[in-house]
Scaffold this motif. Structure first.
Motif, short mmCIF file in Angstrom:
data_model
loop_
_atom_site.label_atom_id
_atom_site.label_comp_id
_atom_site.label_asym_id
_atom_site.label_seq_id
_atom_site.Cartn_x
_atom_site.Cartn_y
_atom_site.Cartn_z
N LEU A 178 0.87 -1.18 0.00
CA LEU A 178 0.00 0.00 0.00
C LEU A 178 0.90 1.23 0.00
O LEU A 178 1.75 1.38 0.88
CB LEU A 178 -0.91 0.00 1.24
N GLU A 179 0.70 2.07 -0.99
CA GLU A 179 1.64 3.19 -1.16
C GLU A 179 0.91 4.53 -1.19
O GLU A 179 -0.21 4.62 -1.69
CB GLU A 179 2.35 3.04 -2.53
N VAL A 180 1.56 5.54 -0.67
CA VAL A 180 1.20 6.92 -0.99
C VAL A 180 2.52 7.65 -1.27
O VAL A 180 3.59 7.16 -0.88
CB VAL A 180 0.43 7.64 0.16
N PRO A 213 6.44 1.87 1.99
CA PRO A 213 5.22 1.09 1.73
C PRO A 213 4.76 0.34 2.98
O PRO A 213 5.57 -0.10 3.79
CB PRO A 213 5.66 0.10 0.65
N SER A 214 3.46 0.22 3.12
CA SER A 214 2.90 -0.71 4.11
C SER A 214 2.61 -2.01 3.37
O SER A 214 2.28 -2.01 2.19
CB SER A 214 1.60 -0.16 4.69
N TYR A 264 0.36 -5.32 2.95
CA TYR A 264 -1.00 -5.75 3.27
C TYR A 264 -1.20 -7.19 2.82
O TYR A 264 -0.74 -7.60 1.75
CB TYR A 264 -2.00 -4.84 2.55
N GLU A 322 3.32 -1.86 8.85
CA GLU A 322 3.72 -0.49 8.53
C GLU A 322 5.24 -0.38 8.38
O GLU A 322 5.98 -1.11 9.04
CB GLU A 322 3.24 0.46 9.64
N HIS A 325 2.87 9.08 7.36
CA HIS A 325 1.91 8.90 6.26
C HIS A 325 0.83 7.89 6.58
O HIS A 325 0.07 7.50 5.70
CB HIS A 325 2.65 8.45 4.99
N ILE A 355 -2.38 6.74 4.24
CA ILE A 355 -2.53 5.35 3.77
C ILE A 355 -3.89 4.81 4.20
O ILE A 355 -4.60 4.17 3.41
CB ILE A 355 -1.38 4.47 4.31
N LYS A 414 -6.58 6.49 2.01
CA LYS A 414 -6.56 6.04 0.61
C LYS A 414 -7.12 4.62 0.48
O LYS A 414 -7.74 4.29 -0.52
CB LYS A 414 -5.13 6.10 0.07
N HIS A 415 -6.87 3.79 1.50
CA HIS A 415 -7.27 2.38 1.40
C HIS A 415 -8.35 2.04 2.43
O HIS A 415 -8.40 0.92 2.94
CB HIS A 415 -6.05 1.48 1.59
#
Ligand SMILES: [Zn+2]
Length: 369
Positions: free
Chosen positions: A101-103, A108-109, A111, A213, A222, A226, A229-230
């Motif tokens: 999962l990116e912003v 990145p996280s 998932y 995370e 962030h 994140i 966004k998700h």
């Protein structure tokens, strides 16, 4: 007499305020039979998980060492990403579908989903794979070359080899590497717990969403973006947060709430240059002493906070919460021995009660530099 007044009268005081935000359930089951049934199921699951772990220690440690060998600190974003990709591969080999999962500008996280057909509830399992910054001068060995030692790092402690095939790990041994306990250990624990369930033919009764995370240590800059966004992907009924210490008596512990934190940095200024104490002492204000009085005015010797309204918004534990707390083993003696302290703050209340109150701590104090 040389200068006893600080040569630079600038003090740095860091305060840590922790506002109590306990969120325990309002209702505790009074049905002891139900409690006993649930305990016996959880005991069976635990025994099977232990047996699995005991039979797979070399492989679990090998996977852990491989993950710890990839630096995951904020100063090294390329390796943070490599760590995330390694976790993605670890999930893929287990058949867990996952993605990053990116912003923009964020680590990145990771998932992953473990869905159970027919499950009515969904739990997010959180851990973070990044570690705190490293000052190599403070490390006895390379923080990214994990080593096993025969106990905590003390004079005389020795490095020992990792267990080979068919061997068992000594439970007193400790693996040393950045992030080993905080918090790549959480990632390894979750993935291997899932392996243990699968190998034992136990299907989770809930859907699990794994969320690892990658920038918790710099303050999760962030995480909010994140989550927004998700939001639909991360919809769940609850969240298990795997990032805390073991209970001092070694028992597994499920905490039902934690305190939040506010940090304040306070600078106290005095005269604009160094002063000789013989010439100016008792006349020029001393910033160290000014701050000492301020700090002393904020809390009593027994830890009672004296700032008006400090705990005004903190609700008292409910009767149900107090009943739960009374069942938590008292570990004060173990902790005092472990921490080499002769007494605790308060009036003898156990730590389980004291941490329900807001705290005010000093985290750093710099002066006379
Ligand atoms: Zn952590």
């Amino acid at each position: 007499m040389s200068r006893s007044v600080s040569s630079v009268l600038r003090l740095l005081l860091v305060l840590l305020f922790a506002a109590c935000a306990a969120s325990t359930p309002d209702v505790v089951s009074a049905d002891r039979d139900q409690d006993r049934a649930a305990l016996s199921v959880s005991r069976t699951v635990r025994e099977k998980a232990r047996a699995y772990r005991s039979n797979h220690e070399p492989e679990i440690l090998k996977e852990f060492v491989d993950l710890l060998s990839i630096p995951a600190v904020a100063a090294d974003p390329a390796n943070v990403r490599r760590s995330a990709e390694a976790i993605l591969r670890m999930m893929a080999t287990r058949g867990i579908s996952g993605r990053l999962l990116e912003v923009d500008g964020a680590a990145p996280s990771v998932y992953g989903e473990v869905l159970t057909p027919g499950a009515g509830k969904t739990l997010i399992v959180y851990a973070h794979y990044d570690g705190q910054p490293v000052d190599r001068s403070e490390w006895k060995s390379d923080p990214f070359k994990p080593v096993l030692r025969d106990g905590p790092l003390r004079p005389g402690s020795r490095e020992v080899p990792l267990p080979g095939p068919g061997e068992h790990a000594n439970p007193e041994h400790r693996l040393f590497a950045r992030g080993a306990s905080d918090d790549k250990g959480g990632v390894i624990a979750v993935l291997n717990a899932l392996d243990a369930l699968k190998a034992s033919g136990i299907t989770p009764s809930v859907n699990l969403k794994l969320f690892f995370e990658g920038e918790e240590e710099p303050g999760s800059p962030h995480l909010g973006a994140i989550l927004e966004k998700h939001a639909s992907l991360l919809k769940a009924d609850g969240l298990v947060f795997i990032d805390g210490p073991a209970f001092p008596n070694g028992m597994p512990v499920l905490a039902l709430g934690v305190r939040g934190v506010q940090i304040l940095e306070l600078t106290c200024y005095g005269p604009d240059r160094s002063l000789h104490s013989g010439h100016y002492g008792n006349w020029a204000p001393n910033a160290i002493i000014e701050l000492t009085h301020l700090i002393d005015s904020m809390r009593d010797a027994d830890g009672t906070i004296r700032i008006a309204g400090f705990a005004a918004s903190v609700r008292k534990p409910t009767a149900a919460e107090s009943a739960l707390l009374s069942r938590v083993p008292n570990v004060d003696g173990i902790l005092k021995t472990d921490l080499a302290i002769g007494a605790s703050e308060g009036r003898g209340e156990p730590i389980n009660e004291r941490i329900l109150l807001p705290a005010l701590n000093l985290r750093g104090f710099q002066s006379g530099v």
